[in-house]
Write an enzyme that holds these catalytic residues in place. Structure first.
Site, PDB file in Angstrom:
ATOM      1  N   ARG A  89       0.799  -1.152  -0.116  1.00 45.93           N
ATOM      2  CA  ARG A  89      -0.045  -0.076  -0.230  1.00 45.93           C
ATOM      3  C   ARG A  89       0.812   1.310   0.098  1.00 45.93           C
ATOM      4  NH1 ARG A  89      -3.673   0.190   5.038  1.00 45.93           N
ATOM      5  NH2 ARG A  89      -1.629  -0.753   6.226  1.00 45.93           N
ATOM      6  N   HIS A 158      -8.745  -4.665  -1.329  1.00 50.17           N
ATOM      7  CA  HIS A 158      -9.590  -4.184  -0.078  1.00 50.17           C
ATOM      8  C   HIS A 158     -10.710  -2.931  -0.691  1.00 50.17           C
ATOM      9  CE1 HIS A 158     -10.639  -2.441   3.843  1.00 50.17           C
ATOM     10  NE2 HIS A 158      -9.474  -2.824   4.216  1.00 50.17           N
ATOM     11  N   ASP A 202     -17.180  -7.110  10.233  1.00 49.16           N
ATOM     12  CA  ASP A 202     -16.073  -7.656   9.972  1.00 49.16           C
ATOM     13  C   ASP A 202     -15.938  -9.140   9.947  1.00 49.16           C
ATOM     14  OD1 ASP A 202     -13.280  -7.427   9.203  1.00 49.16           O
ATOM     15  OD2 ASP A 202     -12.743  -6.454  11.023  1.00 49.16           O
ATOM     16  N   GLU A 259     -14.265  -7.308  -0.424  1.00 51.69           N
ATOM     17  CA  GLU A 259     -12.999  -7.454  -0.795  1.00 51.69           C
ATOM     18  C   GLU A 259     -12.597  -8.908  -1.411  1.00 51.69           C
ATOM     19  OE1 GLU A 259     -10.493  -6.383   2.664  1.00 51.69           O
ATOM     20  OE2 GLU A 259     -12.072  -5.449   3.336  1.00 51.69           O
TER      21      GLU A 259
END
Length: 299
Positions: A89, A158, A202, A259
């Protein structure tokens, strides 16, 4: 050799100095940050933006971006004691190919070998990401083990998606799927019916490669996956939104993440010389509104 860019693709920097690739094609407009090879924005012609981006993110050099499609590689979440979600990232990727045709654009980015060697000593990975952008978003992240020993790979695309109102959004396609609930001591559970949102969520759904659909008044999309038998679904809700960096306090109301992943039980063990491609295709829920962009069609 200097890469010659099509007229619709150009380099730019924001006021803070962060470097981007900007796309202004008749079929699509988009922006990709060179740090992270991070697709930040993508808007097909005549449609709403397909990705959510935090309005509170100053998009500073050297900092991860909040929104779009961060590349979590070569580990997902807390699979290692280092920083969450791997090195990709924040790493400086290189644009190695850029082409256009009537339907959109194709771009390929590579993570330099010296960057991998510096940040992951003793791990001879090779990795590149390809984007095909037009009426739909297509992403393929390909990893090869160049070493002499097996290496574990977990990863995710993501993807932050916009919604009109989180309480009215729902996700179908995972009825009966097993999942790991990260908010309940990583307990394994089974999904019953569609996914709706009444609080923080989550989860890692696993053992399924089925497409999933986001049902939303203004942003209905289908998320398809390649090389993936796990999909992460996430919304931080109110309390966690206040703890997240570069995230508005009410940001949870207008976004969620779906994702494509190799996470949980779906982490892969790449043998020496073996490669693996994790891919996703995100298209409007109306099939007539999207057209498949293949590399063969790009001249």
């Amino acid at each position: 050799m200097t890469l010659v860019l099509p007229d619709c693709i150009r380099h730019s920097r924001n006021q803070a100095g962060k470097a981007f690739i900007d796309i202004a094609h008749p079929a699509v407009s988009a922006r990709i940050a060179l740090e992270g090879a991070h697709l930040l924005q993508c808007t097909p012609s005549g449609q709403a933006p397909m990705l959510w981006v935090s309005p509170d993110d100053p998009q500073l050099p050297g900092k991860s971006l909040r929104g779009g499609i961060p590349l979590c590689w070569p580990w997902f979440g807390g699979d290692r004691p280092q920083s969450a979600h791997g090195i990709a990232r924040r790493a400086p990727w290189q644009l190695s190919a850029a082409e256009q045709d009537a339907e959109g654009v194709y771009l390929r980015f590579e993570l330099p070998a010296d960057c991998i060697a510096e940040q992951l000593p003793g791990e001879p990975w090779q990795v590149h990401v390809e984007y095909r952008l037009g009426a739909a978003i297509e992403v393929q992240l390909t990893t090869r083990n160049l070493g002499e020993q097996p290496m574990k790979l977990s990863q995710a695309l993501h993807t932050y998606l916009p919604v009109t109102a989180i309480q009215q959004a729902r996700i179908s396609g995972l009825d009966g799927a097993a999942y790991i609930d990260a908010l309940d001591d990583w307990t394994h559970k089974t999904q019953a019916g569609d996914i709706d949102f009444t609080g923080e969520l989550d989860r890692i759904y696993y053992g399924t490669s089925a497409a999933v659909q986001l049902h939303d008044a203004a942003h209905p999309v289908v998320v398809e996956r390649q090389g993936s038998e796990s999909v992460v679904v996430w919304n931080p809700w109110q309390a966690k939104s206040l703890r997240l960096s570069e995230f508005p306090a009410n940001g949870y109301l207008g976004m969620l993440c779906i994702e494509a992943a190799n996470a949980g039980p779906d982490a892969r063990l790449l043998q020496p010389g073996e490669s693996h491609t994790l891919g996703t295709r995100i298209r409007p829920a109306n099939p007539a509104a999207a057209h498949v962009i293949t590399q063969d069609s790009v001249q």
